[in-house]
Design a protein around this motif. Structure first.
Motif, PDB file in Angstrom:
ATOM      1  N   HIS A 140       0.833  -1.191   0.000  1.00 24.26           N
ATOM      2  CA  HIS A 140       0.000   0.000   0.000  1.00 24.26           C
ATOM      3  C   HIS A 140       0.870   1.244   0.000  1.00 24.26           C
ATOM      4  O   HIS A 140       0.670   2.173  -0.799  1.00 24.26           O
ATOM      5  CB  HIS A 140      -0.902  -0.033   1.231  1.00 24.26           C
ATOM      6  CG  HIS A 140      -1.852   1.122   1.260  1.00 24.26           C
ATOM      7  ND1 HIS A 140      -2.880   1.263   0.355  1.00 24.26           N
ATOM      8  CD2 HIS A 140      -1.916   2.208   2.078  1.00 24.26           C
ATOM      9  CE1 HIS A 140      -3.533   2.385   0.617  1.00 24.26           C
ATOM     10  NE2 HIS A 140      -2.972   2.967   1.651  1.00 24.26           N
ATOM     11  N   SER A 141       1.889   1.178   0.897  1.00 26.74           N
ATOM     12  CA  SER A 141       2.757   2.344   1.019  1.00 26.74           C
ATOM     13  C   SER A 141       3.566   2.541  -0.262  1.00 26.74           C
ATOM     14  O   SER A 141       3.757   3.663  -0.722  1.00 26.74           O
ATOM     15  CB  SER A 141       3.639   2.160   2.245  1.00 26.74           C
ATOM     16  OG  SER A 141       4.919   2.560   2.013  1.00 26.74           O
ATOM     17  N   SER A 142       4.032   1.397  -0.891  1.00 23.57           N
ATOM     18  CA  SER A 142       4.814   1.559  -2.115  1.00 23.57           C
ATOM     19  C   SER A 142       3.923   2.025  -3.266  1.00 23.57           C
ATOM     20  O   SER A 142       4.347   2.788  -4.128  1.00 23.57           O
ATOM     21  CB  SER A 142       5.572   0.289  -2.459  1.00 23.57           C
ATOM     22  OG  SER A 142       4.889  -0.467  -3.370  1.00 23.57           O
ATOM     23  N   GLU A 143       2.662   1.572  -3.268  1.00 20.87           N
ATOM     24  CA  GLU A 143       1.734   2.056  -4.299  1.00 20.87           C
ATOM     25  C   GLU A 143       1.496   3.558  -4.139  1.00 20.87           C
ATOM     26  O   GLU A 143       1.467   4.307  -5.114  1.00 20.87           O
ATOM     27  CB  GLU A 143       0.395   1.319  -4.203  1.00 20.87           C
ATOM     28  CG  GLU A 143       0.400   0.032  -5.012  1.00 20.87           C
ATOM     29  CD  GLU A 143      -0.881  -0.760  -4.865  1.00 20.87           C
ATOM     30  OE1 GLU A 143      -1.795  -0.266  -4.172  1.00 20.87           O
ATOM     31  OE2 GLU A 143      -0.951  -1.862  -5.406  1.00 20.87           O
ATOM     32  N   GLU A 144       1.352   3.946  -2.893  1.00 22.85           N
ATOM     33  CA  GLU A 144       1.168   5.376  -2.612  1.00 22.85           C
ATOM     34  C   GLU A 144       2.368   6.169  -3.081  1.00 22.85           C
ATOM     35  O   GLU A 144       2.255   7.222  -3.691  1.00 22.85           O
ATOM     36  CB  GLU A 144       0.978   5.595  -1.095  1.00 22.85           C
ATOM     37  CG  GLU A 144      -0.431   5.338  -0.627  1.00 22.85           C
ATOM     38  CD  GLU A 144      -1.425   6.284  -1.315  1.00 22.85           C
ATOM     39  OE1 GLU A 144      -1.182   7.497  -1.300  1.00 22.85           O
ATOM     40  OE2 GLU A 144      -2.410   5.780  -1.892  1.00 22.85           O
ATOM     41  N   HIS A 145       3.551   5.551  -2.769  1.00 17.71           N
ATOM     42  CA  HIS A 145       4.817   6.176  -3.130  1.00 17.71           C
ATOM     43  C   HIS A 145       4.901   6.320  -4.650  1.00 17.71           C
ATOM     44  O   HIS A 145       5.235   7.374  -5.181  1.00 17.71           O
ATOM     45  CB  HIS A 145       5.947   5.299  -2.611  1.00 17.71           C
ATOM     46  CG  HIS A 145       7.290   5.923  -2.776  1.00 17.71           C
ATOM     47  ND1 HIS A 145       7.631   7.125  -2.205  1.00 17.71           N
ATOM     48  CD2 HIS A 145       8.372   5.517  -3.462  1.00 17.71           C
ATOM     49  CE1 HIS A 145       8.867   7.426  -2.534  1.00 17.71           C
ATOM     50  NE2 HIS A 145       9.337   6.467  -3.299  1.00 17.71           N
ATOM     51  N   PHE A 146       4.559   5.209  -5.345  1.00 20.57           N
ATOM     52  CA  PHE A 146       4.597   5.207  -6.814  1.00 20.57           C
ATOM     53  C   PHE A 146       3.639   6.260  -7.366  1.00 20.57           C
ATOM     54  O   PHE A 146       3.970   7.026  -8.252  1.00 20.57           O
ATOM     55  CB  PHE A 146       4.226   3.820  -7.339  1.00 20.57           C
ATOM     56  CG  PHE A 146       3.918   3.818  -8.812  1.00 20.57           C
ATOM     57  CD1 PHE A 146       4.933   3.886  -9.747  1.00 20.57           C
ATOM     58  CD2 PHE A 146       2.609   3.771  -9.254  1.00 20.57           C
ATOM     59  CE1 PHE A 146       4.655   3.904 -11.106  1.00 20.57           C
ATOM     60  CE2 PHE A 146       2.317   3.793 -10.606  1.00 20.57           C
ATOM     61  CZ  PHE A 146       3.350   3.863 -11.523  1.00 20.57           C
ATOM     62  N   ARG A 147       2.427   6.272  -6.802  1.00 16.20           N
ATOM     63  CA  ARG A 147       1.415   7.206  -7.278  1.00 16.20           C
ATOM     64  C   ARG A 147       1.890   8.650  -7.099  1.00 16.20           C
ATOM     65  O   ARG A 147       1.747   9.482  -7.982  1.00 16.20           O
ATOM     66  CB  ARG A 147       0.111   6.974  -6.510  1.00 16.20           C
ATOM     67  CG  ARG A 147      -1.090   7.669  -7.130  1.00 16.20           C
ATOM     68  CD  ARG A 147      -2.351   7.193  -6.462  1.00 16.20           C
ATOM     69  NE  ARG A 147      -2.679   5.846  -6.877  1.00 16.20           N
ATOM     70  CZ  ARG A 147      -3.383   5.562  -7.979  1.00 16.20           C
ATOM     71  NH1 ARG A 147      -3.829   6.528  -8.739  1.00 16.20           N
ATOM     72  NH2 ARG A 147      -3.644   4.329  -8.310  1.00 16.20           N
ATOM     73  N   MET A 148       2.520   8.878  -5.941  1.00 17.02           N
ATOM     74  CA  MET A 148       3.013  10.230  -5.659  1.00 17.02           C
ATOM     75  C   MET A 148       4.105  10.611  -6.672  1.00 17.02           C
ATOM     76  O   MET A 148       4.115  11.699  -7.228  1.00 17.02           O
ATOM     77  CB  MET A 148       3.565  10.280  -4.248  1.00 17.02           C
ATOM     78  CG  MET A 148       3.793  11.680  -3.736  1.00 17.02           C
ATOM     79  SD  MET A 148       4.686  11.611  -2.209  1.00 17.02           S
ATOM     80  CE  MET A 148       6.315  11.220  -2.767  1.00 17.02           C
ATOM     81  N   LEU A 149       5.012   9.624  -6.912  1.00 20.53           N
ATOM     82  CA  LEU A 149       6.084   9.869  -7.884  1.00 20.53           C
ATOM     83  C   LEU A 149       5.502  10.138  -9.263  1.00 20.53           C
ATOM     84  O   LEU A 149       5.884  11.089  -9.951  1.00 20.53           O
ATOM     85  CB  LEU A 149       6.974   8.622  -7.983  1.00 20.53           C
ATOM     86  CG  LEU A 149       8.166   8.559  -7.056  1.00 20.53           C
ATOM     87  CD1 LEU A 149       8.872   7.232  -7.238  1.00 20.53           C
ATOM     88  CD2 LEU A 149       9.130   9.691  -7.374  1.00 20.53           C
TER      89      LEU A 149
END
Ligand SMILES: Nc1nc2c(ncn2[C@@H]2O[C@H](COP(=O)(O)OP(=O)(O)OP(=O)(O)O)[C@@H](O)[C@H]2O)c(=O)[nH]1
Length: 473
Positions: A140-149
């Motif tokens: 979830h956190s990496s998806e959030e991170h990816f989305r933010m990037l």
């Protein structure tokens, strides 16, 4: 009352299969052992059992139990008692206490180990659950991170389903092409392309299908696509795309990035245009150079080579003839009384006569022959690999054709003749100047002989051969 044979009872007890340490005995109500297994050596000694028979056993089919240590073999046993109907007899069977304890201990160990494993399993399961939770959180956190990037990237980040409908696109697309995310998501990629872009994409998809047959599936494709801008213009996007595969191995979509290269494309187009212009200019310059070279080497009136070119080329031709040990003919020609033509018909008519003679000389020439206007109404022909006889025949042909040919100018029919002198390498000279001088001398001879003549230089002492119709052979 019945009578029991003790030996029969003993035999019956002996036939019973007992576990080690266990015992079975037949007693009367006074605890006297009548028979026992394992057998006591002398049952007839009226061995008295050391345990108390429970009082409840007075009933006909009563049963009871207690624990007692045997004074026969010292084993402590759990004893069970059975009254044998209305007989005053009791069957006492004993199970070895230590074996029972042993079984209980094993059971305890089994239970303990079982509990331990249960605990262990519970622990592992809990840990597994915890790991899954952690992974979910990390995902979830990496998806959030990816989305933010993705959202903050200057390049366009996109994803489509298998039918090429946009399922995700980042903010950069709106900044680049003007369409809002809502206007793009759910639409087909083709709708975002110009007709040229659609044609390029079609080709790339065909390539992709071809490569999927022959190569590993995750090949990234890079290409340049002209895309539509909301303002009606077009934006060039450099696309890098990879397919997304489902667990069944089929493509379930595509994802990638796109970069605005419109500026680069503009520069490239300008560069291409400048390059094209430059190439045109170079081509034009080359043509002009060739034309200038032609001008520098040709006589503008007749189109024949000029004297400068002849001088520059003669030496080379002579060297070749020397090397190949071949003869070379040098012919000098001059129109007869040309001044009169000019005087009588005018200079323009004279020019026309000069051009007609040049045309005649060209017609009869071979590729290797070099015909030049040497000056005024004087012409020179350098003819490699040509003997005296051949040269004579050639010049004779020119002479007779010119003589017979009226030159038409305006309404005039002008008739002219020529005189010529021939010198042959190596017989009449070794250098261009020697050969030209000799040919000129022979021309002079022709003039002296009355004009409309050809004179072939001869090896001394025979003297020159002079005659318009003579054969040198
Ligand atoms: N129309 C024209 N005449 C030229 C050109 N170049 C030279 N001439 C003329 O050619 C003539 C040469 O005259 P001459 O040297 O006296 O020779 P000719 O009259 O041919 O007499 P012979 O050579 O002795 O037969 C001159 O009148 C020149 O003006 C040219 O380019 N055009």
């Amino acid at each position: 009352m019945g009578v029991i044979e003790l030996q029969i009872a003993q035999n019956w007890l002996n036939s019973l299969s007992l576990s080690p340490g266990d015992s079975v005995a037949l007693l009367d109500e006074s605890r006297t052992i009548l028979a026992r297994h394992p057998q006591i050596p002398k049952v007839s000694d009226n061995h008295i059992a050391n345990f108390q028979i429970p009082a409840v056993l007075h009933a006909p089919t009563a049963e009871a139990s207690n624990v007692a240590q045997s004074d026969i073999d010292g084993h402590e046993r759990l004893l069970g008692f059975s009254k044998t109907g209305n007989f005053p007899l009791i069957v006492a069977y004993g199970i070895d206490q230590s074996r029972m304890l042993e079984q209980w201990q094993w059971r305890t160990i089994e239970l303990t180990v079982g509990y331990f494993f249960l605990l262990l399993l519970a622990g592992i399961s809990a840990r597994h659950q915890w790991t899954i939770l952690r992974q979910k959180e990390e995902l979830h956190s990496s998806e959030e991170h990816f989305r933010m990037l993705a959202e903050n990237m200057a390049d366009i980040v996109w994803r489509t389903d298998a039918l090429l409908n946009f399922t995700y696109i980042n903010r950069a697309d709106q900044q680049t092409r003007g369409f809002s995310r809502e206007e793009v998501i759910g639409t087909a990629v083709q709708e975002s392309l110009t007709p040229q872009g659609q044609a390029i994409l079609d080709t790339k998809l065909k390539d992709r299908r071809a490569i999927k047959m022959a190569a590993p599936p995750c090949v990234a494709f890079q290409y340049e696509l002209p895309m539509r801008h909301k303002n009606g213009g077009q934006v060039w996007i450099e696309v890098s795309s990879v397919p997304i595969y489902g667990s069944d191995g089929n493509i379930k979509g595509y994802q990638g990035i796109g970069r605005d290269i419109s500026e680069r494309k503009r520069h490239e187009a300008q560069l291409l245009q400048s390059q094209q212009q430059l190439e045109n200019q170079l081509h034009q310059a080359a043509q002009e150079k060739t034309a200038l070279q032609e001008l520098a080497t040709r006589d503008p009136l007749t189109g024949l080579y000029n004297r400068r070119y002849l001088d520059a080329t003669f030496l080379r031709e002579l060297a070749r003839s020397r090397r190949e040990e071949q003869p070379l003919a040098v012919v000098m020609l001059d129109l007869d009384h040309f001044k009169q033509v000019n005087d009588q018909y005018g200079h323009a008519a004279g020019d026309e006569v000069l051009k007609a003679l040049a045309q005649l000389l060209r017609q009869g020439a071979r590729e290797s022959d070099l015909i030049a206007r040497y000056g005024g109404e004087e012409f020179v022909a350098i003819m490699p690999n040509m003997s005296a006889q051949q040269a004579w025949e050639r010049v004779q042909s020119w002479r007779t054709q010119l003589e017979a040919m009226p030159i038409v100018f305006a309404n005039l029919h002008i008739r002219v003749t020529l005189s010529a002198g021939i010198a042959i390498f190596p017989d009449h000279g070794q250098s261009p100047s020697q050969l030209l001088t000799r040919a000129d001398e022979m021309l002079y001879q022709s003039k002296l002989a009355g004009r409309n003549q050809i004179t072939l230089a001869a090896l001394e002492p025979h003297g020159p051969l002079v005659d318009g119709s003579a054969n040198p052979a």
